[in-house]
Design a protein around this motif. Sequence first.
Motif, PDB file in Angstrom:
ATOM      1  N   GLU A 121      23.591  29.780  13.899  1.00  8.28           N
ATOM      2  CA  GLU A 121      23.908  29.573  12.503  1.00  8.28           C
ATOM      3  C   GLU A 121      23.752  27.932  12.234  1.00  8.28           C
ATOM      4  O   GLU A 121      24.424  27.107  13.136  1.00  8.28           O
ATOM      5  N   LEU A 122      23.123  27.294  11.100  1.00  2.81           N
ATOM      6  CA  LEU A 122      22.799  26.204  11.094  1.00  2.81           C
ATOM      7  C   LEU A 122      23.986  25.437  10.360  1.00  2.81           C
ATOM      8  O   LEU A 122      24.343  25.873   9.175  1.00  2.81           O
ATOM      9  N   TYR A 123      24.715  24.393  10.910  1.00  2.00           N
ATOM     10  CA  TYR A 123      25.357  23.507  10.299  1.00  2.00           C
ATOM     11  C   TYR A 123      24.825  22.217  10.130  1.00  2.00           C
ATOM     12  O   TYR A 123      24.188  21.765  11.000  1.00  2.00           O
TER      13      TYR A 123
ATOM     14  N   GLU B 207      33.580  16.713   9.666  1.00  5.12           N
ATOM     15  CA  GLU B 207      33.522  18.283   9.890  1.00  5.12           C
ATOM     16  C   GLU B 207      32.236  18.752  10.619  1.00  5.12           C
ATOM     17  O   GLU B 207      32.568  19.548  11.532  1.00  5.12           O
ATOM     18  N   TYR B 208      31.290  18.089  10.462  1.00 13.47           N
ATOM     19  CA  TYR B 208      30.164  18.502  11.314  1.00 13.47           C
ATOM     20  C   TYR B 208      30.235  18.064  12.652  1.00 13.47           C
ATOM     21  O   TYR B 208      30.008  18.781  13.603  1.00 13.47           O
ATOM     22  N   GLU B 209      30.936  16.677  12.673  1.00 16.19           N
ATOM     23  CA  GLU B 209      30.971  16.363  14.305  1.00 16.19           C
ATOM     24  C   GLU B 209      31.795  17.054  15.099  1.00 16.19           C
ATOM     25  O   GLU B 209      31.750  17.289  16.139  1.00 16.19           O
ATOM     26  N   LYS B 210      32.991  17.491  14.416  1.00 22.35           N
ATOM     27  CA  LYS B 210      33.989  18.480  14.799  1.00 22.35           C
ATOM     28  C   LYS B 210      33.273  19.720  15.381  1.00 22.35           C
ATOM     29  O   LYS B 210      33.251  20.361  16.410  1.00 22.35           O
ATOM     30  N   TRP B 211      32.561  20.517  14.526  1.00 21.65           N
ATOM     31  CA  TRP B 211      31.883  21.689  14.781  1.00 21.65           C
ATOM     32  C   TRP B 211      30.838  21.657  16.131  1.00 21.65           C
ATOM     33  O   TRP B 211      30.782  22.301  16.939  1.00 21.65           O
ATOM     34  N   ILE B 212      30.058  20.431  15.905  1.00 21.02           N
ATOM     35  CA  ILE B 212      29.080  20.288  16.921  1.00 21.02           C
ATOM     36  C   ILE B 212      29.511  20.011  18.388  1.00 21.02           C
ATOM     37  O   ILE B 212      29.022  20.454  19.388  1.00 21.02           O
ATOM     38  N   ALA B 213      30.792  19.337  18.453  1.00 22.37           N
ATOM     39  CA  ALA B 213      31.276  19.073  19.447  1.00 22.37           C
ATOM     40  C   ALA B 213      31.889  20.096  20.202  1.00 22.37           C
ATOM     41  O   ALA B 213      32.183  20.408  21.588  1.00 22.37           O
ATOM     42  N   GLU B 214      32.281  21.391  19.443  1.00 27.15           N
ATOM     43  CA  GLU B 214      32.839  22.813  19.969  1.00 27.15           C
ATOM     44  C   GLU B 214      31.708  23.389  20.630  1.00 27.15           C
ATOM     45  O   GLU B 214      31.944  24.654  21.125  1.00 27.15           O
ATOM     46  N   GLN B 215      30.390  23.282  20.430  1.00 25.73           N
ATOM     47  CA  GLN B 215      29.260  24.086  20.790  1.00 25.73           C
ATOM     48  C   GLN B 215      28.866  23.685  22.341  1.00 25.73           C
ATOM     49  O   GLN B 215      28.740  22.629  22.561  1.00 25.73           O
ATOM     50  N   PRO B 216      28.659  24.844  23.170  1.00 26.15           N
ATOM     51  CA  PRO B 216      28.611  24.717  24.536  1.00 26.15           C
ATOM     52  C   PRO B 216      27.019  24.161  24.773  1.00 26.15           C
ATOM     53  O   PRO B 216      26.010  24.675  24.025  1.00 26.15           O
ATOM     54  N   THR B 217      26.744  23.333  25.538  1.00 22.77           N
ATOM     55  CA  THR B 217      25.506  22.897  26.016  1.00 22.77           C
ATOM     56  C   THR B 217      24.642  23.855  26.587  1.00 22.77           C
ATOM     57  O   THR B 217      25.263  25.009  27.428  1.00 22.77           O
TER      58      THR B 217
END
Length: 334
Positions: free
Chosen positions: A211-213, A318-328
């Motif tokens: 899903e795109l944020y 909010e975007y920065e928080k979301w992207i930080a939660e995504q695994p590499t």
Amino acid sequence: MLALFYIFIGVAIGVSVWQITRIMNFRSSIANDKDNAAQGKYAIGFLAFLYAMMIYCLIFMNVIMLPESASLEGEHDDNLFNITFWLIGIVQFIMQFLIFYFTFKYKGKEGQKAKFYADSHKLEFIWTVTPAIVLVGLIGYGLWQWNNVMDLSDDDAIVIEVYSQQFRWDARYAGEDNTLGLGNVNYIKGINTMGVDMSDRNSQDDKQVTELYLPKGKKVHFKFRSQDVLHSAYMPHFRAQMNCVPGMVTEFGFTPKYTTEEMRQQPEVIEKTVGINKIRKAKGEDPYVFDYLLLCNKICGASHYNMQMKITVVEPDEYEKWIAEQPTLASVIK
């Protein structure tokens, strides 16, 4: 509205058959003043009907149009559309009047001979040069807008790869280095569905999502690849579209200007949502809630209609928080 369209088509076919029958029956006869007067009145009647349909479509069919552009770059697409629409609309309105009014005014009369007018270099110059100037202006604006959308020189832009295959989308965000690792269909194996070359050090911090944020007010640089056939990444609310071509990378960029929640509060979106939910309620379906979508705008196969991905636009924090939660990818593909 569909029923009205079918009725109109049926009437048009009926009138056409009637006129053809009349022509076949009157092959040996000559139209008299009464026939010419009747045809002139029919022309005025059709003109009135045509104008009524134009006004109806302008007022009541506006609900099917897209709402205001949700990207800064898309504002120029809307401007270009509006300019073109009004130019064509005004010319069409005037020309239809002249065609049908002249048909009525200069209808045939017994003993009256039509005047022969060979040519006018002045008139030919006017109606040749005027459209040429208008087209140069429109095409020039369009080329400027194309360059605007294709300007990917912003080094701070968020880099996202969108990967297409029958019949789904995947996305990959560049990591802290803001550089995507290499990708190729030959690397597709197991959970590595996007064919990312994990031996490339730039791939290690990339993040794959379904899903795109996107952050509001931040330039986004999209890169597109296709695994199988020609797809077309279409984001209608952002006025953006690009073909996804097997074997090559295509790209564009835009800057979101409204979050998803802000777009849901737009009067146009509220009106369209109410209209859609009336239809869905009558069918016993769940209510519709507006979301941005990534669609495929190429007929790429049997499930083409179902090839879509949700896009959520949020505030930058909010975007920065979301992207930080995504695994590499490095932590997922081992």
